[in-house]
Design a protein around this motif. Structure first.
Motif, PDB file in Angstrom:
ATOM      1  N   ILE A   1      42.316  39.034  48.944  1.00 18.37           N
ATOM      2  CA  ILE A   1      41.712  38.189  49.978  1.00 18.37           C
ATOM      3  C   ILE A   1      42.740  37.968  51.078  1.00 18.37           C
ATOM      4  CG2 ILE A   1      40.726  35.914  50.486  1.00 18.37           C
ATOM      5  CD1 ILE A   1      40.056  35.726  47.452  1.00 18.37           C
TER       6      ILE A   1
ATOM      7  N   ILE B   1      39.854  33.436  54.798  1.00 15.47           N
ATOM      8  CA  ILE B   1      38.738  32.609  54.340  1.00 15.47           C
ATOM      9  C   ILE B   1      38.198  31.892  55.567  1.00 15.47           C
ATOM     10  CG2 ILE B   1      38.022  30.683  52.865  1.00 15.47           C
ATOM     11  CD1 ILE B   1      40.587  31.387  51.156  1.00 15.47           C
TER      12      ILE B   1
ATOM     13  N   LEU C   1      34.624  35.504  52.929  1.00 14.16           N
ATOM     14  CA  LEU C   1      35.929  36.019  52.529  1.00 14.16           C
ATOM     15  C   LEU C   1      36.094  37.397  53.129  1.00 14.16           C
ATOM     16  CD1 LEU C   1      36.214  35.230  48.706  1.00 14.16           C
ATOM     17  CD2 LEU C   1      36.989  33.858  50.635  1.00 14.16           C
TER      18      LEU C   1
ATOM     19  N   THR D   1      37.828  40.631  52.170  1.00 15.78           N
ATOM     20  CA  THR D   1      38.395  41.158  50.932  1.00 15.78           C
ATOM     21  C   THR D   1      38.348  42.674  50.878  1.00 15.78           C
ATOM     22  OG1 THR D   1      36.296  41.227  49.716  1.00 15.78           O
ATOM     23  CG2 THR D   1      37.515  39.157  49.646  1.00 15.78           C
TER      24      THR D   1
ATOM     25  N   LEU E   1      30.615  30.179  46.799  1.00 14.75           N
ATOM     26  CA  LEU E   1      31.566  29.399  47.593  1.00 14.75           C
ATOM     27  C   LEU E   1      30.838  28.589  48.665  1.00 14.75           C
ATOM     28  CD1 LEU E   1      34.508  31.938  48.084  1.00 14.75           C
ATOM     29  CD2 LEU E   1      34.365  30.037  46.460  1.00 14.75           C
TER      30      LEU E   1
ATOM     31  N   ASP F   1      38.040  24.259  47.678  1.00 16.91           N
ATOM     32  CA  ASP F   1      39.415  24.490  47.236  1.00 16.91           C
ATOM     33  C   ASP F   1      39.459  24.775  45.735  1.00 16.91           C
ATOM     34  OD1 ASP F   1      40.182  23.995  49.854  1.00 16.91           O
ATOM     35  OD2 ASP F   1      40.978  21.990  49.436  1.00 16.91           O
TER      36      ASP F   1
ATOM     37  N   LYS G   1      37.141  26.033  43.866  1.00 17.00           N
ATOM     38  CA  LYS G   1      36.560  27.363  43.597  1.00 17.00           C
ATOM     39  C   LYS G   1      37.509  28.486  44.021  1.00 17.00           C
ATOM     40  CE  LYS G   1      32.744  26.062  41.751  1.00 17.00           C
ATOM     41  NZ  LYS G   1      32.545  26.284  40.313  1.00 17.00           N
ATOM     42  N   ILE G   2      38.261  28.282  45.095  1.00 15.79           N
ATOM     43  CA  ILE G   2      39.241  29.290  45.510  1.00 15.79           C
ATOM     44  C   ILE G   2      40.318  29.423  44.435  1.00 15.79           C
ATOM     45  CG2 ILE G   2      41.042  29.875  47.194  1.00 15.79           C
ATOM     46  CD1 ILE G   2      38.198  30.313  48.291  1.00 15.79           C
TER      47      ILE G   2
ATOM     48  N   LEU H   1      45.836  36.529  46.965  1.00 17.16           N
ATOM     49  CA  LEU H   1      45.896  36.302  48.398  1.00 17.16           C
ATOM     50  C   LEU H   1      46.907  37.258  49.007  1.00 17.16           C
ATOM     51  CD1 LEU H   1      45.973  32.415  48.308  1.00 17.16           C
ATOM     52  CD2 LEU H   1      43.997  33.875  48.791  1.00 17.16           C
TER      53      LEU H   1
ATOM     54  N   ILE I   1      44.632  31.183  54.424  1.00 17.49           N
ATOM     55  CA  ILE I   1      45.043  31.378  53.027  1.00 17.49           C
ATOM     56  C   ILE I   1      46.421  30.792  52.729  1.00 17.49           C
ATOM     57  CG2 ILE I   1      43.589  33.397  52.673  1.00 17.49           C
ATOM     58  CD1 ILE I   1      46.141  35.112  52.918  1.00 17.49           C
TER      59      ILE I   1
ATOM     60  N   TYR J   1      46.581  27.741  50.422  1.00 18.69           N
ATOM     61  CA  TYR J   1      46.372  28.060  49.007  1.00 18.69           C
ATOM     62  C   TYR J   1      47.612  28.735  48.412  1.00 18.69           C
ATOM     63  CZ  TYR J   1      41.520  27.086  50.158  1.00 18.69           C
ATOM     64  OH  TYR J   1      40.371  26.481  50.579  1.00 18.69           O
TER      65      TYR J   1
END
Length: 154
Positions: A6, A9, A18, A20, A37, A50, A52-53, A63, A70, A73
């Protein structure tokens, strides 16, 4: 087995997207709307997204890159507090696993009908939920998208 990479986002009016691509192919990144999401964001806002990520990162995603969407995260996931939370969760799950009798350990992913296995799997899921929530709580607020000058004038 590949995993999803990823690199961006994006939250839009119609959902969460996303950007990806799979680790086991050479195609470029592409952006697509992710239903679960989008639902999480619609139901619980940024903190639910957040969580779920972090669940994605735990199961099958990584990531990549330095896009601001990103970085928040990555900082939590790779930071000392994030590592401590993840290690603590892993240790507690492993400790509970070792409490299973040898028969249940052998059958864990073959036949999970025993009460011991069911209790372990429930505990594992609960611990992972706690971990995702704690990681989400560490996550700094998402930066609001800048409103362009034309929208401000209206």
């Amino acid at each position: 087995m590949g995993f999803e990479l990823i690199n961006r986002i994006t939250v839009k009016k119609d959902g969460v997207y996303l950007s990806t691509h799979s680790s086991n192919d050479s195609s470029p990144y592409y952006s697509h709307r992710i239903g679960f999401l989008s639902d999480a964001y619609a139901e619980g806002g940024q903190k639910e997204l957040d969580k779920k990520i972090f669940e994605l990162l735990y199961t099958n995603a990584q990531l990549r890159g330095k896009h601001e969407s990103i970085l928040r995260y990555q900082e939590v996931w790779d930071g000392s507090e994030g590592l401590e939370i993840r290690n603590d969760c892993r240790d507690k799950i492993e400790e509970r696993y070792l409490e299973l009798d040898s028969e249940d350990r052998r059958n864990l992913y073959i036949d999970n009908s025993s009460q011991g296995i069911q209790a372990f799997l429930k505990y594992k899921q609960e611990m992972q939920e706690v971990m995702f929530r704690q990681l989400a709580e560490l996550c700094p607020p998402a930066r609001e998208k800048k409103i362009d000058r034309m929208q401000k004038r209206k």
